[in-house]
Write a protein that holds these residues in place. Structure first.
Motif, PDB file in Angstrom:
ATOM      1  N   MET A 223       0.832  -1.215   0.000  1.00 48.17           N
ATOM      2  CA  MET A 223       0.000   0.000   0.000  1.00 48.17           C
ATOM      3  C   MET A 223       0.858   1.253   0.000  1.00 48.17           C
ATOM      4  SD  MET A 223      -3.170  -0.854  -0.206  1.00 48.17           S
ATOM      5  CE  MET A 223      -3.968   0.682   0.273  1.00 48.17           C
ATOM      6  N   ARG A 224       1.937   1.240   0.751  1.00 47.94           N
ATOM      7  CA  ARG A 224       2.837   2.402   0.806  1.00 47.94           C
ATOM      8  C   ARG A 224       3.516   2.641  -0.533  1.00 47.94           C
ATOM      9  NH1 ARG A 224       4.230   4.444   5.833  1.00 47.94           N
ATOM     10  NH2 ARG A 224       6.233   5.135   5.000  1.00 47.94           N
ATOM     11  N   ARG A 225       3.855   1.547  -1.216  1.00 47.56           N
ATOM     12  CA  ARG A 225       4.531   1.674  -2.517  1.00 47.56           C
ATOM     13  C   ARG A 225       3.566   2.163  -3.599  1.00 47.56           C
ATOM     14  NH1 ARG A 225       7.893  -3.753  -3.565  1.00 47.56           N
ATOM     15  NH2 ARG A 225       8.573  -2.514  -5.355  1.00 47.56           N
ATOM     16  N   ARG A 226       2.286   1.918  -3.399  1.00 49.01           N
ATOM     17  CA  ARG A 226       1.287   2.330  -4.389  1.00 49.01           C
ATOM     18  C   ARG A 226       0.898   3.795  -4.259  1.00 49.01           C
ATOM     19  NH1 ARG A 226      -1.716  -1.876  -6.948  1.00 49.01           N
ATOM     20  NH2 ARG A 226      -0.981  -3.938  -6.319  1.00 49.01           N
ATOM     21  N   ARG A 227       1.229   4.400  -3.117  1.00 53.20           N
ATOM     22  CA  ARG A 227       0.863   5.811  -2.922  1.00 53.20           C
ATOM     23  C   ARG A 227       1.592   6.695  -3.916  1.00 53.20           C
ATOM     24  NH1 ARG A 227       1.099   6.519   3.673  1.00 53.20           N
ATOM     25  NH2 ARG A 227      -0.724   5.215   4.159  1.00 53.20           N
ATOM     26  N   PRO A 228       0.896   7.685  -4.470  1.00 59.06           N
ATOM     27  CA  PRO A 228       1.558   8.582  -5.435  1.00 59.06           C
ATOM     28  C   PRO A 228       2.600   9.446  -4.740  1.00 59.06           C
ATOM     29  CG  PRO A 228      -0.647   9.382  -4.885  1.00 59.06           C
ATOM     30  CD  PRO A 228      -0.533   8.022  -4.253  1.00 59.06           C
TER      31      PRO A 228
END
Length: 228
Positions: A223-228
Motif C-alpha cells: 500500500m505504501r509503494r502504491r501511494r503517489p
C-alpha cells in the motif's frame, strides 16, 4: 506442450524431494512407535497427505488423545493451506470442479512453492494446472514410498542417522529462492520472528498468527509503494 509443462513441474519439484524422503521415513518409524498398524500408518499418508499434521496426529494417538481432538488439531495445523489456496485460486478459477478437487488434494508446502513461482513468472500459462499436477504427483509418490520405507525398513536404519535434520532443509529450500526483493524479505522476517513469539499458542495457531502477521506486513508495504 501439455506433456512438456507436466514434466517441467516434475523436474522443478525434484530437488525438494531429497529432503522430503527422509521426512517420510521418519514419519513411518514414528507412526509405528506411536502404536499405529502398518496399514493405518500408510493410510494416513494417503488420506491426509500432510507431513506436519501426520506427525502431530501420531503423537496425539500415542498419548491416547480422543479422536475429536486429534481431528481438530490436524485441521488447525493445516489451516495454512487456506492461505495457499487463496494464493493459487486466481490462476485456477476457470478449471472444472474435478480438476480443482484433484489439485486441492495435491496442494502441499513443496508443491505450492514451485507452482506459485511458475504462475508468477507465467501468469497466462493455459497449461499451468498440468505443471501443478506434475509437481504434486511426483511429491505424492515420493511421500508414499518414503512412508512405506519407514514402516517396513525403518528398524534397519542406523539410529545415529540425523534424518530429522532434513525437515528444516526442506523449508529453507522452499523459502530462500523467493527472497528476491525487499517486500518478500520483510514478510519472511516478520513471520519468522512472530513464529518464535507465538510458538506457545494452543492447537499450533501460532503458525497461522505468524503467517497473518507476515501477510499484514506485505500488505502495508504494498500500500505504501502504491501511494503517489
Amino acid at each position: 506442450m501439455k506433456l512438456q509443462t507436466f514434466f517441467k513441474g516434475v523436474r522443478d519439484e525434484t530437488p525438494l524431494l531429497l529432503a522430503v524422503m527422509p521426512f517420510g521415513v521418519i514419519y513411518g518409524i514414528m507412526a509405528l512407535e506411536a502404536g499405529l498398524t502398518r496399514f493405518q500408518a500408510q493410510s494416513m499418508s494417503y488420506i491426509i497427505f500432510g507431513g506436519s499434521s501426520q506427525f502431530v496426529a501420531s503423537k496425539l494417538f500415542a498419548e491416547s488423545t480422543p479422536w475429536s481432538i486429534i481431528v481438530l488439531t490436524v485441521v488447525m495445523v493445516n489451516l495454512r493451506h487456506l492461505l495457499y489456496s487463496a494464493s493459487v485460486a486466481p490462476y485456477l478459477k476457470e478449471l472444472p470442479l474435478g480438476w480443482k478437487a484433484t489439485l486441492s488434494y495435491l496442494l502441499t508446502d513443496e508443491a505450492y512453492a514451485v507452482t506459485i513461482n511458475h504462475y508468477q513468472k507465467r501468469p497466462d500459462d493455459r497449461y499451468g494446472h498440468l505443471y501443478f499436477l506434475g509437481a504434486g504427483l511426483i511429491l505424492w509418490l515420493t511421500w508414499q514410498m518414503s512412508t512405506a520405507a519407514g514402516i517396513y525398513l525403518g528398524k534397519m536404519l542406523p539410529s545415529n542417522w540425523p534424518l530429522d535434520f532434513f525437515l528444516p532443509l526442506t523449508f529453507i529450500a522452499i523459502l530462500v529462492p523467493s527472497l528476491n526483493n525487499f517486500p518478500a524479505i520483510a514478510v519472511a522476517l516478520t513471520a519468522g520472528i512472530c513464529s518464535i513469539f507465538f510458538y506457545g499458542f494452543p492447537y499450533k495457531l501460532g503458525l497461522i498468527a505468524a503467517a497473518l502477521a507476515g501477510m499484514t506486513t506485505g500488505f502495508i508495504i504494498d500500500m505504501r509503494r502504491r501511494r503517489p
